[in-house]
Scaffold this motif. Structure first.
Motif, short mmCIF file in Angstrom:
data_model
loop_
_atom_site.label_atom_id
_atom_site.label_comp_id
_atom_site.label_asym_id
_atom_site.label_seq_id
_atom_site.Cartn_x
_atom_site.Cartn_y
_atom_site.Cartn_z
N GLN A 20 0.75 -1.24 -0.27
CA GLN A 20 0.24 -0.08 0.11
C GLN A 20 0.74 1.00 -0.02
OE1 GLN A 20 -2.49 -1.82 3.04
NE2 GLN A 20 -4.40 -0.80 2.32
N HIS A 121 0.45 -9.08 4.05
CA HIS A 121 -0.37 -8.39 4.84
C HIS A 121 -0.64 -8.00 3.16
CE1 HIS A 121 -2.07 -4.61 6.53
NE2 HIS A 121 -2.83 -5.45 4.88
N TRP A 122 -0.89 -9.69 2.84
CA TRP A 122 -1.37 -9.85 1.23
C TRP A 122 -0.37 -9.67 0.36
CZ3 TRP A 122 -6.99 -5.83 2.22
CH2 TRP A 122 -7.19 -6.44 3.23
N ASN A 165 -2.08 -10.92 8.89
CA ASN A 165 -2.85 -9.96 8.71
C ASN A 165 -4.26 -10.09 8.00
OD1 ASN A 165 -3.73 -6.49 9.69
ND2 ASN A 165 -4.44 -6.61 7.08
N GLU A 166 -5.70 -9.98 8.80
CA GLU A 166 -6.58 -10.43 8.31
C GLU A 166 -7.42 -11.72 7.33
OE1 GLU A 166 -8.61 -6.71 6.42
OE2 GLU A 166 -8.31 -5.54 8.09
N LEU A 173 -12.60 -13.19 1.10
CA LEU A 173 -13.28 -12.09 0.59
C LEU A 173 -12.59 -12.31 -1.10
CD1 LEU A 173 -14.41 -9.15 0.31
CD2 LEU A 173 -11.80 -8.63 0.71
N LYS A 179 -13.20 -10.85 -4.37
CA LYS A 179 -13.06 -8.81 -4.27
C LYS A 179 -11.41 -8.65 -4.34
CE LYS A 179 -17.65 -8.42 -3.07
NZ LYS A 179 -19.21 -8.28 -1.99
N HIS A 180 -10.61 -9.47 -3.48
CA HIS A 180 -9.24 -8.50 -3.76
C HIS A 180 -8.53 -10.15 -4.70
CE1 HIS A 180 -8.97 -6.30 0.07
NE2 HIS A 180 -10.11 -5.83 -1.21
N TRP A 326 -19.00 2.79 4.77
CA TRP A 326 -18.88 1.79 5.80
C TRP A 326 -19.61 2.90 6.94
CZ3 TRP A 326 -12.69 -0.57 6.62
CH2 TRP A 326 -12.61 -1.22 4.84
N GLU A 353 -4.80 -2.22 13.94
CA GLU A 353 -5.75 -1.18 12.65
C GLU A 353 -7.55 -0.53 13.00
OE1 GLU A 353 -6.19 -2.62 8.69
OE2 GLU A 353 -4.33 -3.22 8.59
N TRP A 399 -5.08 3.10 11.80
CA TRP A 399 -5.09 2.87 10.65
C TRP A 399 -5.28 4.07 9.51
CZ3 TRP A 399 -2.87 -0.57 7.60
CH2 TRP A 399 -2.72 -0.13 6.12
N GLU A 406 -5.51 2.08 -1.53
CA GLU A 406 -6.55 0.98 -0.69
C GLU A 406 -7.01 -0.21 -1.96
OE1 GLU A 406 -7.05 0.96 2.62
OE2 GLU A 406 -9.19 -0.28 2.20
N TRP A 407 -6.47 -0.61 -2.16
CA TRP A 407 -7.16 -2.58 -3.11
C TRP A 407 -7.47 -1.84 -3.51
CZ3 TRP A 407 -3.24 -4.84 -1.53
CH2 TRP A 407 -2.73 -4.96 0.63
C1 JJW Z 1 -14.61 -5.79 2.94
C2 JJW Z 1 -15.62 -5.86 -0.16
C3 JJW Z 1 -19.01 -4.69 -0.98
C4 JJW Z 1 -7.52 -2.75 5.04
C5 JJW Z 1 -13.89 -5.79 1.56
C6 JJW Z 1 -13.58 -5.25 0.56
C7 JJW Z 1 -17.03 -4.89 0.08
C8 JJW Z 1 -20.04 -4.78 -1.48
C9 JJW Z 1 -9.01 -1.81 5.01
N1 JJW Z 1 -7.38 -3.66 5.87
O1 JJW Z 1 -6.12 -0.97 3.95
C10 JJW Z 1 -13.15 -5.51 3.85
N2 JJW Z 1 -10.07 -3.01 4.95
O2 JJW Z 1 -4.61 -3.04 4.57
C11 JJW Z 1 -5.94 -4.01 5.79
N3 JJW Z 1 -10.34 -3.92 5.32
O3 JJW Z 1 -15.74 -6.27 1.01
C12 JJW Z 1 -5.05 -2.59 5.76
N4 JJW Z 1 -11.27 -4.65 5.28
O4 JJW Z 1 -18.29 -4.91 -0.53
C13 JJW Z 1 -7.01 -1.85 5.27
C14 JJW Z 1 -12.48 -4.16 1.69
C15 JJW Z 1 -12.10 -4.79 2.91
C16 JJW Z 1 -11.17 -4.61 4.29
C17 JJW Z 1 -10.81 -2.87 3.78
#
Ligand code: JJW
Length: 447
Positions: A20, A121-122, A165-166, A173, A179-180, A326, A353, A399, A406-407
């Protein structure tokens, strides 16, 4: 006016992650990660953004550390890019990658800031994805090897470690909701990955203990709060499942040595199995020194047949939202922390975070982000409520230090205490930076 006074021994910090902020994606022998591949796939990331340059922190870390010092933080949470250390995920470590993190960590320490290092972290090395990614147990062993090299190299220097992380994001997800990165939509694969991530965590903890590394190790699951729409059992059960996939699914194996039955039953009904091999649960179920919690949001939820994986729908009852959409739900933060204490005991907790997306821009050299300040005030109040209720909070890390990639939202969604102009890479302290600086210095806020 109410004054909220924080516990004296709370450690204050900020957090970021390698992909990031670093940029410099082809510098010093770094290999490709799944986020390079994913972000360069047309049509996925907002505005076609990618992490090629990001905040350029790889080159500007000295400036960033001076900002941290001015802010007065005790701890800085960063992540190491696995493909900088092992460009192909395994094999010989890349000295130049290790040396970058040595320079970085040394500079933190010289400035009196304690490093907290996240190992995953991904940004999975693309070569690891090419053999099936986290769905392949070989990747678990490659991670454990990478973790061992990091402990040997940085043991004694870095004293706070986070394995994964997460894990919900990495599994469900990224591989069920798609979605990622890597963008799969396969429930069996995602569930398999969730187990492999816990195993990877456990194997890294084993290495840490075997090597006798001085310091603390934990992991950082994310949670959200779901408040039942009504007292009807089907709404309560739906919310328990909705939270269960974040909390019980990723906590019970670590703290109780087994997956939660109510979730196992649900997965079994869907025909999903877990690839548990001999000794896996023992490896996962090892004492850890702390747990990191990432919390942003919560919702009201209720039962709806065939809604998503868990038959739970979120009901929009008009909560105020941040710019990423959110809900602002500080009570959920307090409730989540007390739930964790009640279920898992008095384990030390770092909030690894918490923060808010507001896309305020620079006007006359200033960023007036009162909304972020309000969000942080509300969540810090919930934090102190949890401390007063006996939750063992060791630290709080906002955070994020900087606006960053932001992904899938690219650079459009800003979480930083410091504004980054992504054309010039200029950093501008936001009002929230000065506000957080005062919180750290004074140890109290007023509402
Ligand atoms: C869920 C998409 C909606 C990060 C998600 C997308 C939703 C229709 C922030 N945490 O940038 C959760 N973050 O790198 C780690 N946490 O679903 C750090 N969760 O679709 C921050 C994103 C996230 C999400 C993003």
């Amino acid at each position: 006016m109410a004054v909220i006074k924080f516990s004296k021994d709370i450690e204050w910090g900020t957090a970021t992650a390698a992909y990031q902020i670093e940029g410099a994606v082809d510098k010093d022998g770094r290999g490709l990660s799944i986020w390079d591949t994913y972000s360069h796939t047309p049509g996925i990331i907002r505005n076609g953004d990618n992490g090629d340059i990001a905040c350029d922190s790889y080159h500007r870390y000295e400036e960033d550390i001076q900002l941290m010092k001015e802010l007065g933080i005790d701890i800085y949470r960063f992540s190491v890019s696995w493909p900088r250390i092992f460009p192909l995920g395994k094999g010989e470590p890349n000295r130049k990658g290790l040396e970058f993190y040595h320079r970085f960590v040394d500079t933190l320490l010289e400035n009196g800031i304690e490093p907290m290092c996240t190992l995953y972290h991904w940004d999975l090395p693309q070569s690891m994805q090419d053999i099936g990614g986290w769905g392949n147990r070989e990747v678990v062993d490659a991670f454990a090897n990478y973790a061992r090299v990091m402990f040997e190299e940085f043991g004694g220097k870095i004293k706070k470690w986070i394995t994964i992380n997460e894990p919900w994001c990495v599994s469900f997800l990224s591989n069920y909701e798609g979605k990622h990165a890597p963008g799969n939509t396969n429930l069996q694969l995602a569930t398999t990955i969730s187990h492999h991530l816990l195993l990877a965590h456990g194997k890294a903890v084993s290495q840490f203990r075997d090597l006798g590394i001085e310091g603390e190790i934990g992991y950082a699951p994310n949670g959200e709060w779901l408040e039942p729409f009504s007292v009807q059992k089907e709404d309560i059960d739906a919310c328990n499942r909705g939270m269960g996939i974040f909390i019980e699914w990723f906590f019970d194996p670590v703290f109780k040595g087994k997956y939660p039955d109510f979730m196992l039953d649900w997965f079994r009904k869907k025909g999903i199995t877990l690839p548990i091999e001999e000794n896996d649960m023992e490896t996962i179920h090892q004492p850890i020194d702390f747990v990191g919690i990432n919390y942003y949001s919560g919702s009201v939820g209720r039962y709806k047949k065939d809604e998503g994986l868990l038959d739970v729908e979120k009901v929009d009852i008009g909560y105020t939202k941040t710019d990423i959409g959110w809900n602002i739900y500080p009570e959920g933060f307090y409730k989540l922390l007390t739930k964790i204490k009640n279920q898992y005991g008095n384990i030390p907790i770092y909030i690894t975070e918490n923060g808010a997306c507001y896309n305020d821009d620079v006007k006359n050299g200033r960023v007036q982000d009162d909304n972020r300040i309000n969000y942080l005030k509300q969540h810090l109040t919930s934090l102190q409520r949890s401390i007063d209720s006996g939750v063992n909070i060791k630290g709080y890390l906002a955070w994020s230090l900087l606006d960053n990639f932001e992904w899938t939202e690219g650079y459009a969604m800003r979480f930083g205490l410091i504004h980054v102009n992504f054309n010039t890479l200029e950093r501008t302290r936001k009002d929230s930076f000065y506000w957080y600086k005062k919180v750290i210095k004074n140890g109290w806020i007023s509402m």
